[in-house]
Design an enzyme around this catalytic site. Structure first.
Site, mmCIF file in Angstrom:
data_model
loop_
_atom_site.group_PDB
_atom_site.id
_atom_site.type_symbol
_atom_site.label_atom_id
_atom_site.label_comp_id
_atom_site.label_asym_id
_atom_site.label_seq_id
_atom_site.Cartn_x
_atom_site.Cartn_y
_atom_site.Cartn_z
ATOM 1 N N ASP A 74 -1.509 1.319 -3.709
ATOM 2 C CA ASP A 74 -2.415 0.311 -4.250
ATOM 3 C C ASP A 74 -3.787 0.873 -4.627
ATOM 4 O O ASP A 74 -4.702 0.105 -4.946
ATOM 5 C CB ASP A 74 -2.562 -0.862 -3.270
ATOM 6 C CG ASP A 74 -3.169 -0.445 -1.952
ATOM 7 O OD1 ASP A 74 -3.006 0.725 -1.555
ATOM 8 O OD2 ASP A 74 -3.817 -1.283 -1.301
ATOM 9 N N ASP B 280 -6.213 2.510 -2.946
ATOM 10 C CA ASP B 280 -7.421 2.491 -2.120
ATOM 11 C C ASP B 280 -7.584 3.746 -1.260
ATOM 12 O O ASP B 280 -8.635 3.950 -0.663
ATOM 13 C CB ASP B 280 -7.511 1.210 -1.269
ATOM 14 C CG ASP B 280 -6.296 0.989 -0.393
ATOM 15 O OD1 ASP B 280 -5.367 1.810 -0.430
ATOM 16 O OD2 ASP B 280 -6.280 -0.035 0.327
ATOM 17 N N ARG B 281 -6.552 4.588 -1.199
ATOM 18 C CA ARG B 281 -6.691 5.818 -0.404
ATOM 19 C C ARG B 281 -6.946 7.017 -1.311
ATOM 20 O O ARG B 281 -6.655 6.976 -2.500
ATOM 21 C CB ARG B 281 -5.410 6.089 0.385
ATOM 22 C CG ARG B 281 -5.116 5.026 1.401
ATOM 23 C CD ARG B 281 -3.949 5.441 2.269
ATOM 24 N NE ARG B 281 -3.693 4.407 3.258
ATOM 25 C CZ ARG B 281 -3.062 4.608 4.404
ATOM 26 N NH1 ARG B 281 -2.619 5.818 4.694
ATOM 27 N NH2 ARG B 281 -2.876 3.625 5.244
ATOM 28 N N SER C 73 0.789 -1.226 0.000
ATOM 29 C CA SER C 73 0.000 0.000 0.000
ATOM 30 C C SER C 73 0.824 1.280 0.000
ATOM 31 O O SER C 73 1.603 1.514 -0.907
ATOM 32 C CB SER C 73 -0.954 -0.035 1.183
ATOM 33 O OG SER C 73 -1.823 1.059 1.127
ATOM 34 N N HIS C 74 0.697 2.060 1.079
ATOM 35 C CA HIS C 74 1.333 3.382 1.132
ATOM 36 C C HIS C 74 2.812 3.302 1.535
ATOM 37 O O HIS C 74 3.475 4.325 1.592
ATOM 38 C CB HIS C 74 0.586 4.253 2.133
ATOM 39 C CG HIS C 74 0.508 3.621 3.493
ATOM 40 N ND1 HIS C 74 -0.307 2.547 3.759
ATOM 41 C CD2 HIS C 74 1.174 3.894 4.622
ATOM 42 C CE1 HIS C 74 -0.139 2.187 5.022
ATOM 43 N NE2 HIS C 74 0.747 2.986 5.577
ATOM 44 N N LYS D 150 -11.603 -0.001 0.512
ATOM 45 C CA LYS D 150 -11.694 1.425 0.292
ATOM 46 C C LYS D 150 -11.254 1.700 -1.140
ATOM 47 O O LYS D 150 -10.578 0.876 -1.748
ATOM 48 C CB LYS D 150 -10.886 2.199 1.321
ATOM 49 C CG LYS D 150 -9.424 1.824 1.464
ATOM 50 C CD LYS D 150 -8.860 2.524 2.698
ATOM 51 C CE LYS D 150 -7.363 2.312 2.853
ATOM 52 N NZ LYS D 150 -7.052 1.025 3.508
ATOM 53 N N ASP E 62 -2.872 6.315 -3.228
ATOM 54 C CA ASP E 62 -1.668 5.691 -2.679
ATOM 55 C C ASP E 62 -1.152 4.548 -3.554
ATOM 56 O O ASP E 62 -1.639 4.327 -4.659
ATOM 57 C CB ASP E 62 -1.932 5.207 -1.249
ATOM 58 C CG ASP E 62 -2.883 4.034 -1.203
ATOM 59 O OD1 ASP E 62 -3.728 3.910 -2.114
ATOM 60 O OD2 ASP E 62 -2.794 3.219 -0.261
HETATM 61 C C1 VG1 Z 1 -3.194 2.017 8.444
HETATM 62 C C2 VG1 Z 1 -4.364 2.940 8.648
HETATM 63 C C3 VG1 Z 1 -5.662 2.186 8.508
HETATM 64 C C4 VG1 Z 1 -5.711 1.467 7.163
HETATM 65 C C5 VG1 Z 1 -4.479 0.603 6.988
HETATM 66 C C6 VG1 Z 1 -4.394 -0.017 5.628
HETATM 67 O O1 VG1 Z 1 -3.206 1.017 9.435
HETATM 68 O O2 VG1 Z 1 -4.291 3.584 9.895
HETATM 69 O O3 VG1 Z 1 -6.743 3.066 8.665
HETATM 70 O O4 VG1 Z 1 -6.855 0.663 7.058
HETATM 71 O O5 VG1 Z 1 -3.302 1.388 7.172
HETATM 72 O O6 VG1 Z 1 -4.406 0.963 4.630
HETATM 73 P P1 VG1 Z 1 -2.278 1.085 10.751
HETATM 74 O O7 VG1 Z 1 -2.518 -0.226 11.457
HETATM 75 O O8 VG1 Z 1 -0.887 1.282 10.281
HETATM 76 O O9 VG1 Z 1 -2.756 2.278 11.519
HETATM 77 V V1 VG1 Z 1 -3.615 0.683 3.188
HETATM 78 O O10 VG1 Z 1 -3.997 1.905 2.149
HETATM 79 O O11 VG1 Z 1 -2.006 0.669 3.798
HETATM 80 O O12 VG1 Z 1 -3.991 -0.829 2.729
HETATM 81 CO CO CO Z 2 -3.580 1.432 0.334
#
Ligand code: VG1
Ligand code: CO
Length: 542
Positions: free
Chosen positions: A278, A280-281, A112-113, A375, A276
């Site tokens: 992948d 989804d953000r 992801s990010h 998302k 981001d």
């Molecule tokens: C973070 C965010 C959470 C989100 C998750 C996955 O998790 O706070 O809201 O669902 O990333 O997002 P954490 O446990 O680091 O707070 V993504 O776009 O990285 O799949």
């Molecule tokens: Co993501």
């Protein structure tokens, strides 16, 4: 020919908030990928002959892992896999492909990010047949299996050519390489008023979409520029790169600062957005107006009926616990259900499947609806565009009108990245130990109304998820939440979420950090962040 290969377990394959995420060199260890993928399949039942979707965000090592996954899927008896061309699928598109093609489930390859590249992060996540991330029952089983696994199955077959759309084979299994964008774009057309959006762009509406060298590039080029007629150049950084151009594909005010500065400039575009790694953000910035993700959730929920896909109204809203209460006020006014869930999209799936909620969101720049079970960054952008097109007002005007009706929830999140794990756990344990005597959180004039470690009781399947973050609510309605991240790959990340409410007739023009300064000081006093972590300031403020 199927082969059974002996392997030894790894102790660290526990999925976090969103799948297993580790540094690339960890995933490169002998059989690390094989063990985890086999552990997933060993934890599932009834997939013989069924279809599996596989796609990723194109980050470094995606190409290698996808071929391994295809071979293991074939040896385990899947009938077919659907793969995005080039191994690419955004997370929301993968969710849709699973649902649309009635697949058994899917593997999403992404961190992801988190940054990519040889020293960056990689990740693997399993999604179930409803298109959403596997619930804890499954991820717990996968972890248990990974600790004892002693063999995996694979086939002796060459790599599949994923550059060519069409039908391929891997031993007895069909490998269907599909256009990664087509199904998703068709879905968006059913939800939004494309002719009206075309008119918007034709009228000179100016937008900038920053794909951050990540997966949404191809989706945004196709939908915004090709289908909706936004001028070429509307989408920037639109070619996915294995290391995201050396950047950090997290659409926030730190890593998308250029976009923010552009939107704050006098001759900037009307609307800016980013997504981001992948896809989804989403980050939403109007000309001269940044919209916090928590506010964006509330605004989208309040205005969703303006888009064709939600014209009949929404059934309910769900938000993760640390997300601000702005959406709660909208739900109250609409007289619809409101749910508060733990962090991570997997907790929304049951509510969406049961039709209890239509729109969900998280403070971390995630919003989505019942159209998929993840998302969805581009979806949020298109819903915003649809609302702007119908209302004919600026983002700033819409946000102000919203605050004038509902009041404003000043909101910020302070992240302390790569903190020593023992120190971070010590901080949380010390807070936990004081929960029984909540008066001990009375500092700086704040009086504690409640203090607990959030436990979620899923209203659909009755499952219970404990220890989801410490929340301290004060009598004036403000709130501090302390939580450790479940997506980081090095040390621990402490997240401190701060929020205070200002009524409709209050001051809505304060600087967020200034408006929250007394609460930020209270959080420091309560948790002793600098003493315990050795950090005098957060690494990232959003
Ligand atoms: C973070 C965010 C959470 C989100 C998750 C996955 O998790 O706070 O809201 O669902 O990333 O997002 P954490 O446990 O680091 O707070 V993504 O776009 O990285 O799949
Ligand atoms: Co993501």
């Amino acid at each position: 020919m199927n082969k059974t290969i002996k392997t030894a377990p790894y102790a660290d394959q526990k999925p976090g908030t969103s799948g297993l995420r580790k540094r690339v060199p960890v995933f490169m260890k002998e059989n690390y990928v094989e063990n985890f993928v086999q552990s997933i399949f060993d934890s599932l039942e009834g997939f013989a002959g069924k279809t599996l979707v596989i796609g990723g965000d194109g980050r470094y090592y995606n190409d290698v892992v996808i071929q391994k996954a295809i071979r293991i899927a074939s040896a385990n008896g899947f009938g077919a896999v659907l793969v995005g061309q080039g191994g690419l699928l955004s997370t929301p598109a993968a969710s849709h492909v699973i649902r649309h093609h009635h697949a058994f489930g899917g593997l999403i390859l992404s961190a992801s990010h988190n940054p990519g590249g040889p020293d960056g992060d990689f990740g693997i996540k399993y999604n179930v047949g409803n298109g959403g991330p596997a619930p804890e029952k499954i991820t717990d089983a996968v972890y248990a299996r990974s600790k004892v696994i002693d063999r995996y199955l694979t086939v002796d077959e060459p790599d599949v050519d994923l550059s060519r759309i069409g039908t391929h084979h891997c031993a007895g299994m069909v490998v269907e390489v599909i256009d990664p964008v087509a199904d998703y774009a068709a879905l968006m057309q059913t939800l939004f008023d494309f002719p009206k959006l075309k008119e918007l762009f034709a009228s000179g509406f100016c937008m900038r979409f920053d794909a951050m060298h990540a997966i949404t590039g191809p989706y945004a080029h196709r939908i915004l520029e090709d289908m909706l007629g936004a001028p070429k150049g509307t989408v920037i950084n639109g070619t996915p790169s294995p290391d995201f151009g050396g950047g950090h594909p997290d659409p926030n005010l730190v890593y998308a600062k250029d976009l923010y500065d552009l939107l704050m400039s006098a001759d900037g575009p009307d609307f800016g957005a980013a997504s981001d790694g992948d896809g989804d953000r989403n980050l939403i910035i109007g000309k001269g107006r940044f919209v916090t993700p928590s506010d964006s959730l509330a605004l989208l929920a309040a205005n969703a009926h303006l888009a064709p896909g939600y014209a009949k109204g929404i059934a309910g809203i769900a938000r993760s616990m640390p997300t601000s209460a702005a959406a709660d006020r909208v739900a109250e006014k609409l007289g619809i259900e409101m749910h508060e869930t733990p962090t991570g999209w997997k907790f929304f799936g049951n509510l969406l499947d049961a039709g209890r909620v239509t729109i969900c969101g998280e403070e971390s720049a995630g919003t989505g609806s019942n159209h998929v079970r993840e998302k969805d960054g581009l979806w949020a952008v298109l819903l915003w565009l649809n609302i702007l097109a119908v209302r004919g007002e600026s983002v700033d005007a819409i946000v102000r009108a919203h605050w004038a009706t509902y009041g404003r929830n000043y909101y910020t999140r302070h992240d302390y990245d790569e903190v020593d794990t023992t120190a971070a756990n010590g901080l949380m344990d010390a807070l936990r130990a004081r929960l029984g005597t909540s008066a001990s959180f009375n500092v700086g004039g704040y009086e504690t109304a409640y203090a607990d470690d959030f436990t979620y009781h899923d209203p659909i399947d009755g499952s219970v998820s404990a220890k989801q973050g410490i929340r301290i609510g004060f009598k004036d309605g403000s709130r501090i939440v302390f939580r450790l991240s479940g997506t980081g790959t090095v040390g621990a990340t402490l997240r401190v979420y701060l929020e205070r409410y200002e009524p409709p007739n209050g001051h809505h023009d304060l600087d967020t950090q200034a408006a929250l300064a007394p609460l930020i000081a209270a959080a420091e006093q309560i948790a002793g962040i600098s003493d315990r972590t050795g950090r005098s300031a957060p690494s990232v403020i959003t």
